[in-house]
Structures are given as structure tokens and as C-alpha cells.
Design a protein around this motif. Structure first.
Motif, PDB file in Angstrom:
ATOM      1  N   ARG A   1      48.284  45.684  26.622  1.00  0.00           N
ATOM      2  CA  ARG A   1      48.395  46.942  25.895  1.00  0.00           C
ATOM      3  C   ARG A   1      47.040  47.629  25.756  1.00  0.00           C
ATOM      4  O   ARG A   1      46.898  48.823  26.067  1.00  0.00           O
ATOM      5  CB  ARG A   1      48.985  46.672  24.504  1.00  0.00           C
ATOM      6  N   THR A   2      46.026  46.891  25.327  1.00  0.00           N
ATOM      7  CA  THR A   2      44.728  47.538  25.112  1.00  0.00           C
ATOM      8  C   THR A   2      44.128  47.990  26.442  1.00  0.00           C
ATOM      9  O   THR A   2      43.470  49.017  26.521  1.00  0.00           O
ATOM     10  CB  THR A   2      43.744  46.602  24.385  1.00  0.00           C
ATOM     11  N   LEU A   3      44.400  47.222  27.499  1.00  0.00           N
ATOM     12  CA  LEU A   3      43.896  47.615  28.814  1.00  0.00           C
ATOM     13  C   LEU A   3      44.530  48.922  29.254  1.00  0.00           C
ATOM     14  O   LEU A   3      43.853  49.840  29.726  1.00  0.00           O
ATOM     15  CB  LEU A   3      44.218  46.516  29.823  1.00  0.00           C
ATOM     16  N   SER A   4      45.835  49.002  29.081  1.00  0.00           N
ATOM     17  CA  SER A   4      46.548  50.197  29.502  1.00  0.00           C
ATOM     18  C   SER A   4      46.155  51.398  28.635  1.00  0.00           C
ATOM     19  O   SER A   4      45.962  52.511  29.134  1.00  0.00           O
ATOM     20  CB  SER A   4      48.052  49.901  29.442  1.00  0.00           C
ATOM     21  N   GLU A   5      45.992  51.171  27.317  1.00  0.00           N
ATOM     22  CA  GLU A   5      45.610  52.275  26.435  1.00  0.00           C
ATOM     23  C   GLU A   5      44.224  52.808  26.754  1.00  0.00           C
ATOM     24  O   GLU A   5      43.977  54.004  26.652  1.00  0.00           O
ATOM     25  CB  GLU A   5      45.643  51.819  24.968  1.00  0.00           C
ATOM     26  N   THR A   6      43.312  51.912  27.138  1.00  0.00           N
ATOM     27  CA  THR A   6      41.930  52.375  27.304  1.00  0.00           C
ATOM     28  C   THR A   6      41.603  52.788  28.732  1.00  0.00           C
ATOM     29  O   THR A   6      40.736  53.623  28.934  1.00  0.00           O
ATOM     30  CB  THR A   6      40.918  51.299  26.850  1.00  0.00           C
ATOM     31  N   THR A   7      42.281  52.210  29.718  1.00  0.00           N
ATOM     32  CA  THR A   7      41.898  52.532  31.099  1.00  0.00           C
ATOM     33  C   THR A   7      43.028  53.139  31.909  1.00  0.00           C
ATOM     34  O   THR A   7      42.792  53.622  33.006  1.00  0.00           O
ATOM     35  CB  THR A   7      41.442  51.263  31.861  1.00  0.00           C
TER      36      THR A   7
ATOM     37  N   LEU B   1      45.186  51.431  33.374  1.00  0.00           N
ATOM     38  CA  LEU B   1      45.534  50.442  34.395  1.00  0.00           C
ATOM     39  C   LEU B   1      46.536  49.435  33.830  1.00  0.00           C
ATOM     40  O   LEU B   1      46.467  49.067  32.661  1.00  0.00           O
ATOM     41  CB  LEU B   1      44.283  49.694  34.861  1.00  0.00           C
ATOM     42  N   ALA B   2      47.467  48.995  34.666  1.00  0.00           N
ATOM     43  CA  ALA B   2      48.464  48.016  34.225  1.00  0.00           C
ATOM     44  C   ALA B   2      48.653  46.958  35.299  1.00  0.00           C
ATOM     45  O   ALA B   2      49.597  46.992  36.067  1.00  0.00           O
ATOM     46  CB  ALA B   2      49.789  48.715  33.924  1.00  0.00           C
ATOM     47  N   PRO B   3      47.746  45.996  35.395  1.00  0.00           N
ATOM     48  CA  PRO B   3      47.877  44.952  36.422  1.00  0.00           C
ATOM     49  C   PRO B   3      49.133  44.122  36.175  1.00  0.00           C
ATOM     50  O   PRO B   3      49.532  43.932  35.018  1.00  0.00           O
ATOM     51  CB  PRO B   3      46.639  44.080  36.234  1.00  0.00           C
ATOM     52  N   SER B   4      49.734  43.648  37.244  1.00  0.00           N
ATOM     53  CA  SER B   4      50.973  42.891  37.098  1.00  0.00           C
ATOM     54  C   SER B   4      50.706  41.501  36.519  1.00  0.00           C
ATOM     55  O   SER B   4      51.597  40.860  35.998  1.00  0.00           O
ATOM     56  CB  SER B   4      51.654  42.750  38.454  1.00  0.00           C
ATOM     57  N   TYR B   5      49.502  41.023  36.604  1.00  0.00           N
ATOM     58  CA  TYR B   5      49.230  39.645  36.193  1.00  0.00           C
ATOM     59  C   TYR B   5      47.847  39.531  35.550  1.00  0.00           C
ATOM     60  O   TYR B   5      46.838  39.861  36.170  1.00  0.00           O
ATOM     61  CB  TYR B   5      49.309  38.724  37.414  1.00  0.00           C
ATOM     62  N   LEU B   6      47.821  39.080  34.308  1.00  0.00           N
ATOM     63  CA  LEU B   6      46.561  38.825  33.611  1.00  0.00           C
ATOM     64  C   LEU B   6      46.441  37.333  33.344  1.00  0.00           C
ATOM     65  O   LEU B   6      47.412  36.683  32.962  1.00  0.00           O
ATOM     66  CB  LEU B   6      46.534  39.551  32.267  1.00  0.00           C
TER      67      LEU B   6
ATOM     68  N   LEU C   1      42.808  40.528  38.819  1.00  0.00           N
ATOM     69  CA  LEU C   1      42.285  41.024  40.082  1.00  0.00           C
ATOM     70  C   LEU C   1      43.246  42.086  40.576  1.00  0.00           C
ATOM     71  O   LEU C   1      44.457  41.874  40.586  1.00  0.00           O
ATOM     72  CB  LEU C   1      42.208  39.887  41.095  1.00  0.00           C
ATOM     73  N   LEU C   2      42.725  43.216  40.972  1.00  0.00           N
ATOM     74  CA  LEU C   2      43.571  44.294  41.496  1.00  0.00           C
ATOM     75  C   LEU C   2      43.264  44.513  42.965  1.00  0.00           C
ATOM     76  O   LEU C   2      42.101  44.499  43.373  1.00  0.00           O
ATOM     77  CB  LEU C   2      43.299  45.591  40.747  1.00  0.00           C
ATOM     78  N   ARG C   3      44.326  44.693  43.743  1.00  0.00           N
ATOM     79  CA  ARG C   3      44.127  45.056  45.135  1.00  0.00           C
ATOM     80  C   ARG C   3      43.596  46.480  45.219  1.00  0.00           C
ATOM     81  O   ARG C   3      43.988  47.331  44.425  1.00  0.00           O
ATOM     82  CB  ARG C   3      45.462  44.996  45.865  1.00  0.00           C
ATOM     83  N   ALA C   4      42.744  46.706  46.190  1.00  0.00           N
ATOM     84  CA  ALA C   4      42.112  48.022  46.313  1.00  0.00           C
ATOM     85  C   ALA C   4      43.163  49.123  46.420  1.00  0.00           C
ATOM     86  O   ALA C   4      42.991  50.216  45.867  1.00  0.00           O
ATOM     87  CB  ALA C   4      41.184  48.039  47.529  1.00  0.00           C
ATOM     88  N   ASP C   5      44.296  48.847  47.095  1.00  0.00           N
ATOM     89  CA  ASP C   5      45.288  49.919  47.247  1.00  0.00           C
ATOM     90  C   ASP C   5      45.997  50.219  45.930  1.00  0.00           C
ATOM     91  O   ASP C   5      46.369  51.357  45.668  1.00  0.00           O
ATOM     92  CB  ASP C   5      46.306  49.588  48.357  1.00  0.00           C
ATOM     93  N   ASP C   6      46.170  49.207  45.067  1.00  0.00           N
ATOM     94  CA  ASP C   6      46.729  49.485  43.743  1.00  0.00           C
ATOM     95  C   ASP C   6      45.781  50.351  42.925  1.00  0.00           C
ATOM     96  O   ASP C   6      46.187  51.245  42.201  1.00  0.00           O
ATOM     97  CB  ASP C   6      46.970  48.177  42.963  1.00  0.00           C
ATOM     98  N   VAL C   7      44.506  50.018  43.048  1.00  0.00           N
ATOM     99  CA  VAL C   7      43.530  50.762  42.253  1.00  0.00           C
ATOM    100  C   VAL C   7      43.493  52.212  42.677  1.00  0.00           C
ATOM    101  O   VAL C   7      43.498  53.115  41.845  1.00  0.00           O
ATOM    102  CB  VAL C   7      42.124  50.146  42.396  1.00  0.00           C
ATOM    103  N   SER C   8      43.502  52.451  43.992  1.00  0.00           N
ATOM    104  CA  SER C   8      43.306  53.841  44.417  1.00  0.00           C
ATOM    105  C   SER C   8      44.444  54.729  43.929  1.00  0.00           C
ATOM    106  O   SER C   8      44.228  55.885  43.595  1.00  0.00           O
ATOM    107  CB  SER C   8      43.136  53.943  45.935  1.00  0.00           C
ATOM    108  N   THR C   9      45.673  54.167  43.841  1.00  0.00           N
ATOM    109  CA  THR C   9      46.741  55.017  43.319  1.00  0.00           C
ATOM    110  C   THR C   9      46.608  55.219  41.822  1.00  0.00           C
ATOM    111  O   THR C   9      46.976  56.258  41.286  1.00  0.00           O
ATOM    112  CB  THR C   9      48.133  54.389  43.596  1.00  0.00           C
TER     113      THR C   9
END
Lengths: 218, 218
Positions: free
Chosen positions: B51-57, B59-64, B88-96
Motif C-alpha cells: 500500500r505505501t509503495l503504491s501510494e508513494t510511487t 508502482l505495484a509489483p506483483s511480489y514483495l 525486483l521489477l522487470r524493465a518492461d513492467d517499469v517502463s509502462t
């Protein structure tokens, strides 16, 4: 959580063992539980872990490592986050400290493979720690924590067998550890009822997966 | 903490990168910090981290995964224990997802190797995470988290080079991963400006050091 190795009475089997505390109040009064306690506002996590361990079991391991923080909402009637530390004790350290620990009511050593139903989620915590131990023994010198400074290859193999829960072929095991470069043979031998066996020690120069830049911080 | 790989503009170099948040109030107002927030009484640790990650950035990684609990007494003016999760995020997830993240004021991606002085003990936390990442890449399929489902050996080597911070010999690298049994060659090839390169995927049957009996619990 403290792990050590104990030889089963009247047997050649060595097993992973840990001390538990019988709860004297609710919730879970009368059940066995991992030793633990509250974090004081002015102490570090590892200091709190050391203190509660020593207060409840009389044991004072020289080195505690953080295992995991357990924080599921329903793990206790009130919301409790437990930051669990673990230590490996050499059998010779345990035997000297065991007298005082055994004098404490409500503290008892258990075979990790045959635990009763514990209080809270403590069975899950032990299962996780055993899984980490089995994994870790493969890529770090964690077995060292369960051995004296010098040991025979048979003693080292016994540690691996107890942690992994299966027999290892002595010749294969010898070849693997000799090839790993992590052991240094000494000029000394263990003598006794068997033929003399060479003593080894860990090579501290080999960089393995230790705690890294955290050092003694927490 | 989120790590991904980014290619430096105008270069062949791939680097580990992470998003930071600029603090808008004291303590450490104006300094960059890891995204974070408080644990609600009715949410699990990993839910609070998500939640805090998504609120602040955004970003919503599938696995923490839980990294470590930091609880030194002096790490903040009031007593704060931070239970840090990482992904860890794949570069293609990040770019979108980057567009929305970049639209947020006060959020910026940094090269992990050249961070400014961060708020609190956050430099130490990043250093510890990078050390864990370097260690882990050797004995688990963690590199997988930074790659698409299918990848070339050159792409896999790039991940290792970015994490380890050094060049690896392509022929040696190919031999090592082919011998490891962790990769399965596919019938597909990456085509483009270079000669076609075979695509591989990870062999999910190989048991490596993953999360073990914890599964999705925390």
C-alpha cells in the motif's frame, strides 16, 4: 530461537533440538512456546532478543541473527509483530549452560522433528527456521556454529545429516568438502576408540554468505 | 525498496536503479528517502508495504519479499522499527508504469551505485539490499525477477553484470548456466540488428532457494 545438536540417548542419531518455554498465562496457557518478550523503547532489536532469551532460558549465545518478522493480523488475540532472532549453539556450550537452564521450571529441550502443537504460530516459525537452516547449510559456513573450532570430517558430516535429515555418503561428502576450499586440515588428530581422525577448521579467508555490511548492527 | 535494471542513456551499460521519494517534512526535509509508511492495525506487513509503495510511487509489483527489520535505537528522532520489503521489477513492467510514477512530484529513479546522502539510515538499508542481491544472484533464480519470461543468454548475463558490478566472460558464463540445469532452451530466437540469439526460460522444476514454507504468508 536456539538450535543445537543432541545425540539421542542410547543411539548414534544426532538431531536438531531447541528449548521451549511452557506458557503460564493466557492466551495458550500450558502450551509450549518459543521464548520471547517485549521490545523496550531504549534497546535495539538484538539486545531485546538476547535479554528475553537469557531471562527465560538462562542461555546467552554469543551471536544472534535476525530470522524474520512475523506480522499476520490474526496471529495473536491482540496485534503482535514478532521479530524473530535465531542462534546456533555448539553442543559443548549447551552442556555447560544446560544445568542452569534445566533448573528453570517450564523450560525444556525438544527434538525439532517431533514438536507438540505450540502456542500461537510458533510451529510455523520453527518450520520456517528449519527450512532456512537446511538451505543455508549448503552455501554458508553455518554448520560452523554447531561445531567446536576444530572438528573431524565425520563430526561435520553429522551436522549436515542432522540438519538435512538424511544420511550422506562419507566418501562423497569428504570429496565435496575437500574440493570446496572452505576447510583447512590441521596437524592434530582426534584419538579415542576409533582410529585417529584428522581435525579440520574453517578457512576464514573464504568469502561466503555471511551477514555482509550489516555487521553487528540491527 | 524496488530494484530494476536501466540502460544508461547513450551507453551499453545496464545499471541497478531504484525509486526514491523526496521528503516534504522534517526530519530530513528535502532529502531523498525510501518510500514507506505506517502499519495499520488491521493489515499484514506485506499489505502495508504494498500500500505505501503504491501510494508513494504508483508502482505495484506483483511480489514483495521481506528484506530485514531495522530497529537501531537512534535511527530516527522517535523510536521507529522499519520492516523493509523489496521487489525486483522487470524493465518492461517499469517502463509502462513509469509514466504515472514520474508524474508524481518528489519521486525519482536513481542509479543505485551513485546515490546521494539519503534520509535516516536509508543508505545503509540500500547497501544491505544490494549486498543481499549480489549474494542471492549466485544461488537462486532471483535474476528471473528482472527478466521477461524468455530471454537470451546475453540478456541474462547483463543482469548478472549489473548486479555484480563487473564484466563476465561470455563463454564462461554460457558454460556455467548451461551446466547449472536451471535454464531450458526454447525453439524461439531474438532477431534484430545482431545475429539471431536463442531464447531461454527458467526451469521451474529445479528447486532453488526460494521462500520455502512461508509461501505468501508474512
Amino acid at each position: 530461537m536456539i538450535f543445537t545438536l543432541r545425540r539421542l540417548p542410547g543411539s548414534d542419531d544426532v538431531r536438531v533440538a531447541l528449548p521451549l518455554v511452557r506458557r503460564t498465562r493466557d492466551p495458550h496457557e500450558g502450551q509450549w512456546a518459543l521464548p520471547g518478550g517485549w521490545l523496550d523503547v531504549s534497546e535495539s532489536l538484538v539486545a531485546a532478543a538476547s535479554r528475553t532469551l537469557s531471562e527465560t532460558t538462562g542461555l546467552a549465545p554469543s551471536y544472534l541473527e535476525q530470522l524474520y518478522a512475523f506480522g499476520a493480523v490474526d496471529r495473536s488475540p491482540t496485534r503482535v509483530v514478532s521479530i524473530v532472532y535465531w542462534a546456533l549453539l555448539r553442543a559443548d556450550d549447551v552442556s555447560t549452560e544446560l544445568d542452569s537452564a534445566d533448573q528453570r521450571e517450564n523450560v525444556q529441550w525438544f527434538d525439532a522433528a517431533t514438536l507438540p502443537r505450540l502456542a500461537f504460530d510458533h510451529n510455523e516459525i520453527v518450520d520456517y527456521a528449519l527450512w532456512r537452516l537446511r538451505n543455508k547449510v549448503g552455501y554458508s559456513r553455518i554448520a560452523h556454529g554447531l561445531l567446536a573450532d576444530e572438528f573431524t570430517l565425520a563430526e561435520l558430516r553429522e551436522v549436515y545429516e542432522a540438519i538435512l535429515g538424511r544420511r550422506l555418503d562419507p566418501a562423497n561428502f569428504r570429496r565435496q568438502v575437500e574440493n570446496s576450499g572452505t576447510l583447512i586440515p590441521t596437524d592434530r588428530f582426534r584419538t579415542g576408540s576409533h582410529r585417529p581422525a584428522r581435525l579440520y577448521r574453517y578457512n576464514q579467508d573464504v568469502e561466503l554468505a555471511d551477514r555482509g555490511p550489516l555487521g553487528d548492527r540491527d
